[in-house]
Motif scaffolding. Structure first.
Motif, PDB file in Angstrom:
ATOM      1  N   ILE A   1      -3.824  23.098 -28.230  1.00 49.42           N
ATOM      2  CA  ILE A   1      -4.152  22.148 -29.286  1.00 49.42           C
ATOM      3  C   ILE A   1      -2.932  21.892 -30.174  1.00 49.42           C
ATOM      4  O   ILE A   1      -2.659  20.755 -30.568  1.00 49.42           O
ATOM      5  CB  ILE A   1      -5.367  22.637 -30.109  1.00 49.42           C
ATOM      6  CG1 ILE A   1      -6.624  22.522 -29.251  1.00 49.42           C
ATOM      7  CG2 ILE A   1      -5.530  21.840 -31.391  1.00 49.42           C
ATOM      8  CD1 ILE A   1      -7.870  23.088 -29.869  1.00 49.42           C
ATOM      9  N   ILE A   2      -2.174  22.959 -30.442  1.00 45.09           N
ATOM     10  CA  ILE A   2      -0.964  22.774 -31.244  1.00 45.09           C
ATOM     11  C   ILE A   2       0.005  21.827 -30.517  1.00 45.09           C
ATOM     12  O   ILE A   2       0.549  20.882 -31.112  1.00 45.09           O
ATOM     13  CB  ILE A   2      -0.293  24.142 -31.524  1.00 45.09           C
ATOM     14  CG1 ILE A   2      -1.177  24.959 -32.457  1.00 45.09           C
ATOM     15  CG2 ILE A   2       1.097  23.943 -32.144  1.00 45.09           C
ATOM     16  CD1 ILE A   2      -0.748  26.401 -32.636  1.00 45.09           C
ATOM     17  N   ALA A   3       0.163  22.036 -29.213  1.00 46.41           N
ATOM     18  CA  ALA A   3       1.041  21.161 -28.431  1.00 46.41           C
ATOM     19  C   ALA A   3       0.516  19.731 -28.426  1.00 46.41           C
ATOM     20  O   ALA A   3       1.278  18.761 -28.565  1.00 46.41           O
ATOM     21  CB  ALA A   3       1.150  21.683 -26.998  1.00 46.41           C
ATOM     22  N   LEU A   4      -0.793  19.618 -28.290  1.00 48.08           N
ATOM     23  CA  LEU A   4      -1.408  18.293 -28.266  1.00 48.08           C
ATOM     24  C   LEU A   4      -1.159  17.552 -29.583  1.00 48.08           C
ATOM     25  O   LEU A   4      -0.834  16.360 -29.595  1.00 48.08           O
ATOM     26  CB  LEU A   4      -2.911  18.436 -28.012  1.00 48.08           C
ATOM     27  CG  LEU A   4      -3.725  17.143 -27.948  1.00 48.08           C
ATOM     28  CD1 LEU A   4      -3.333  16.349 -26.724  1.00 48.08           C
ATOM     29  CD2 LEU A   4      -5.215  17.438 -27.920  1.00 48.08           C
ATOM     30  N   VAL A   5      -1.297  18.298 -30.689  1.00 44.81           N
ATOM     31  CA  VAL A   5      -1.075  17.677 -31.995  1.00 44.81           C
ATOM     32  C   VAL A   5       0.366  17.192 -32.103  1.00 44.81           C
ATOM     33  O   VAL A   5       0.636  16.065 -32.555  1.00 44.81           O
ATOM     34  CB  VAL A   5      -1.370  18.670 -33.131  1.00 44.81           C
ATOM     35  CG1 VAL A   5      -0.943  18.096 -34.461  1.00 44.81           C
ATOM     36  CG2 VAL A   5      -2.832  18.996 -33.164  1.00 44.81           C
ATOM     37  N   LEU A   6       1.299  18.027 -31.649  1.00 41.05           N
ATOM     38  CA  LEU A   6       2.705  17.622 -31.702  1.00 41.05           C
ATOM     39  C   LEU A   6       2.928  16.351 -30.884  1.00 41.05           C
ATOM     40  O   LEU A   6       3.633  15.433 -31.312  1.00 41.05           O
ATOM     41  CB  LEU A   6       3.601  18.766 -31.191  1.00 41.05           C
ATOM     42  CG  LEU A   6       3.670  19.975 -32.121  1.00 41.05           C
ATOM     43  CD1 LEU A   6       4.496  21.082 -31.484  1.00 41.05           C
ATOM     44  CD2 LEU A   6       4.260  19.581 -33.480  1.00 41.05           C
ATOM     45  N   ALA A   7       2.277  16.296 -29.711  1.00 37.13           N
ATOM     46  CA  ALA A   7       2.435  15.124 -28.857  1.00 37.13           C
ATOM     47  C   ALA A   7       1.870  13.875 -29.532  1.00 37.13           C
ATOM     48  O   ALA A   7       2.516  12.813 -29.549  1.00 37.13           O
ATOM     49  CB  ALA A   7       1.738  15.366 -27.512  1.00 37.13           C
ATOM     50  N   VAL A   8       0.658  14.004 -30.099  1.00 34.37           N
ATOM     51  CA  VAL A   8       0.030  12.854 -30.749  1.00 34.37           C
ATOM     52  C   VAL A   8       0.878  12.403 -31.938  1.00 34.37           C
ATOM     53  O   VAL A   8       1.109  11.204 -32.158  1.00 34.37           O
ATOM     54  CB  VAL A   8      -1.402  13.201 -31.218  1.00 34.37           C
ATOM     55  CG1 VAL A   8      -1.985  12.073 -32.050  1.00 34.37           C
ATOM     56  CG2 VAL A   8      -2.292  13.494 -30.033  1.00 34.37           C
ATOM     57  N   LEU A   9       1.373  13.411 -32.662  1.00 37.43           N
ATOM     58  CA  LEU A   9       2.189  13.112 -33.836  1.00 37.43           C
ATOM     59  C   LEU A   9       3.455  12.351 -33.441  1.00 37.43           C
ATOM     60  O   LEU A   9       3.821  11.343 -34.066  1.00 37.43           O
ATOM     61  CB  LEU A   9       2.565  14.437 -34.501  1.00 37.43           C
ATOM     62  CG  LEU A   9       2.793  14.455 -35.994  1.00 37.43           C
ATOM     63  CD1 LEU A   9       1.581  13.915 -36.718  1.00 37.43           C
ATOM     64  CD2 LEU A   9       3.050  15.893 -36.442  1.00 37.43           C
ATOM     65  N   THR A  10       4.098  12.826 -32.390  1.00 39.05           N
ATOM     66  CA  THR A  10       5.309  12.165 -31.919  1.00 39.05           C
ATOM     67  C   THR A  10       5.008  10.730 -31.487  1.00 39.05           C
ATOM     68  O   THR A  10       5.708   9.783 -31.854  1.00 39.05           O
ATOM     69  CB  THR A  10       5.898  12.939 -30.714  1.00 39.05           C
ATOM     70  OG1 THR A  10       5.866  14.323 -31.023  1.00 39.05           O
ATOM     71  CG2 THR A  10       7.307  12.507 -30.432  1.00 39.05           C
TER      72      THR A  10
END
Lengths: 417, 303
Positions: B154-163
């Motif tokens: 989920i942390i990785a996913l958030v970073l991806a969405v944020l980017t």
């Protein structure tokens, strides 16, 4: 700029208020008023009874199955000719997981629908909210769920377990078989807090130790910190009195943290077959539950009950302890009405004392003094197929003792209530 | 020491969930100034999409490929929620721009309808979503410390969405149009930007991100019709605390609330922790009413 911000702030506050208000109002109307028939209780061809459970909101996961089993019992009784020669007509209301709504709907059922009795409730908060209404209007509520005890209303019939029929014997069993150190985890309302008060007194008296105690709001879904606390406390047993959806989040996250039933056993008192289905059996495998009835309970009556339940609601549906307690509540009420020859609340109560019934869980008897029933106590282990296997049961049905008068260590508990 | 690492990880993971839930709001509420009370239901749509995709995989796909349903569920959740969001925008929201209280009530109504629809379609009880097996378990970093894969994911996913959002809003032509419309609608229109299309697209994107959040939440907790209502207050709190109108504000807001609430929870209890966080947010907004990161524009000041 200022105006914009105050506007934003006020809309946020309004939003929050609307949110809470609508949680109550959102879905109370959809299932109510079945049929719209206008027959009255006294003169018509039918006898109206109220069915009042949460069909929406956080408790719906649990209460829908009880609602279904009560309707099944009504259908079966009607097929056999009904009660006093009349058909039973259910009036269904949605308590929407909201305690004031339960009180309001109970009042409506008694006052304007004129029902003979009401079957309903799950959380103790909902029961406590309905209790004054039933006492004021002299109605009769059949409450089908295990609860924290320390209560006895002349207007409530308790067909679920009280503490000495579930919690107290399960703690004794855990102390003898699984370990001494306990971590108590519960939802933040009356049932878990009272239950844990009792457990703490019992641990002290029977040589257990308390290593932690946590409460989370109903509907809470992030258990990472609680799980860290459990890991730090290293208990033998987590005694779980969480209610509703929170169990899904807790057990999923417990498994992901690498804690299985081999590491720390949890014993739950509000997780039955229905909840196992919603959480996933692979997540719960090996964890324990304490109830009076399981779908796997081996009685002839239970075979018939499970079969009828599946025939009515689908092969993939499961029965559970509260569903069974709701089912027998309807039968017990019908038997009491037949015996009394009337639906009058006082006469039915009088007739109910000492009544016995061959229930799916085994023979049950209504204790006239406490208006609870004698029940066998069972402890079970969750299997991969979602069923719960009985690993312990009392040889005889246990006499209800809501105020725990039979236990010396409990002497100080009932004063606070 | 380990406890601190674990607490920090817990705090970051709670923050990441808050951020994921609040990012969609950062667009619809933060940029477009629409108080979207149906945001929670858009999250719910994402979660149910994951459930439906899972069932489709169980029924039609070969057994070995089941674990990858989640990879497909993520974009489909985005698409499903974005589609509903787009319908909401063209059918309702566009008549209510500049009238936040009206849109609050109207979207609340939409939220109720969506919740009841979910109840009718999927039933009132929860449905179970089986997480893909490659997300089960956790990374053991020694001495009993386990960082669960789901939370790392989920942390990785958030970073991806944020980017992705950063590049969309600040680096793409569509994003530039969007910011232009939000800051000065008339001027943007004069320069040939189709403001109607930009509005609809922005709202749909905000909704879609909510859908992704729902899909991710299906890994952690229950999937039910009222799934979104648990998160909506937190989401608004994050956006308001972070400061309206800036992506970085939302990030700071989520991190602040996530980490402090985890700390409070471990020192006190879950209920008291929540109360303390609320009190702290209110106190902070007294001191800095515009949140952590305030946006400087004349267009907004004029309102």
């Amino acid at each position: 700029m200022k105006r914009r911000l105050s506007m934003l702030a006020s809309s946020f506050v309004a939003a929050a208020m609307v949110l809470t208000a609508c949680a109550t109002g959102a879905s109370t109307t959809t299932e109510s008023g079945t049929g719209g028939s206008t027959t009255s209780n006294e003169t018509g061809e039918t006898i109206k009874v109220g069915i009042l459970h949460s069909l929406s909101g956080t408790m719906a996961i649990s209460e829908v199955s009880v609602h279904d089993s009560e309707l099944l019992a009504i259908k079966e009784i009607n097929e056999k000719g009904g009660v006093l020669g009349k058909q039973i007509e259910p009036v269904i209301e949605d308590g929407a997981s909201d305690w004031p709504t339960f009180a309001e709907k109970a009042r409506k059922l008694i006052s304007s629908d004129g029902v003979a009795t009401v079957f309903g409730g799950w959380t103790s908060a909902s029961r406590k909210a309905m209790l004054p209404v039933f006492e004021e209007l002299n109605g009769l509520l059949w409450y089908p769920v295990q609860y924290e005890g320390l209560e006895q209303s002349p207007n409530i019939m308790y067909t679920g377990a009280t503490t000495n029929q579930q919690i107290v014997p399960s703690v004794t069993w855990l102390l003898e078989n699984r370990g001494k150190s306990f971590f108590l985890l519960g939802s933040d309302y009356v049932f878990p807090r009272t239950a844990n008060k009792i457990i703490k007194a019992q641990l002290e008296a029977e040589g257990g130790t308390l290593v932690g105690e946590e409460y989370t709001p109903l509907g809470h879904t992030d258990y990472s910190t609680v799980i860290s606390k459990i890991q730090a406390a290293k208990p033998d047993i987590v005694y779980n009195t969480l209610n509703g959806d929170s169990n899904v989040a807790f057990f999923k996250q417990l498994k992901d943290a690498g804690i299985g039933a081999d590491d720390i056993t949890t014993l739950s008192v509000s997780v039955a077959e229905e909840e196992v289905r919603g959480i996933g059996p692979d997540v719960l495998e090996g964890h324990l539950t304490a109830w009076n009835y399981y779908q796997t309970t081996e009685t002839e009556e239970n075979k018939a009950f499970v079969e009828a339940y599946k025939a009515a609601y689908g092969e993939d549906r499961v029965t559970s302890d509260p569903a069974e307690a709701g089912y027998i509540a309807v039968y017990l009420w019908a038997a009491a009405v037949e015996k009394a020859g009337s639906t009058d609340v006082d006469k039915v109560k009088e007739a109910a004392a000492g009544l016995t019934f061959d229930a799916p869980e085994g023979l049950v008897t209504i204790d006239g003094e406490t208006q609870h029933i004698y029940k066998p106590v069972r402890i079970g282990e969750v299997q991969t197929d979602g069923m719960i296997k009985e690993i312990y049961s009392t040889p005889e049905p246990v006499k209800p003792d809501p105020y725990l008068k039979g236990y010396e260590w409990a002497a100080s508990l009932s004063e606070g209530e | 020491m380990e406890v601190w690492i674990l607490q920090l990880f817990n705090g970051i993971s709670v923050s990441s969930i808050l951020l994921l839930v609040a990012l969609g709001l950062a667009v619809t509420f933060g940029l477009m100034n629409v108080i979207n009370m149906a945001h929670g239901e858009l999250i719910m749509i994402g979660a149910y999409t994951a459930y439906v995709v899972q069932h489709a995989f169980l029924a039609y796909a070969p057994k070995a490929s089941f674990d990858w349903y989640f990879v497909l569920a993520l974009p489909l959740s985005f698409a499903a929620a974005a589609f509903v969001g787009w319908l909401m925008e063209i059918g309702l929201i566009r008549f209510l721009y500049g009238r936040p209280l009206d849109s609050l009530l109207a979207t609340w109504g939409v939220g109720m309808v969506l919740q009841q629809a979910a109840r009718s379609v999927f039933g009132a009880p929860n449905v179970a979503v089986t997480s893909p097996s490659w997300l089960n378990g956790g990374l053991d970093i020694g001495s009993g410390l386990v960082l669960t894969y789901k939370r790392l994911f989920i942390i990785a996913l958030v970073l991806a969405v944020l980017t992705a959002m950063y590049f969309y809003i600040y680096r793409s032509r569509a994003g530039r149009n969007m910011r232009a419309v939000m800051q000065n609608r008339d001027m943007a229109a004069c320069l040939g930007v189709s403001t109607r299309r930009v509005d609809a697209a922005s709202f749909a994107i905000g909704a879609g991100i909510a859908g992704v959040a729902g899909c991710a939440l299906s890994l952690l907790g229950p999937i039910g019709p009222s799934l979104g209502t648990y998160y909506i207050v937190d989401a608004f709190m994050v956006v308001v605390l972070g400061g309206v109108g800036k992506l970085i504000g939302t990030v700071v807001g989520a991190a602040g609330i996530g980490i402090t609430s985890t700390m409070f929870e471990s020192w006190t209890s879950a209920s008291l922790g929540k109360v303390l966080v609320f009190a702290l947010v209110v106190a902070f907004l007294q001191w800095r009413p515009r949140g952590f990161v305030a946006m400087k524009t004349r267009a907004l000041d004029g309102q």
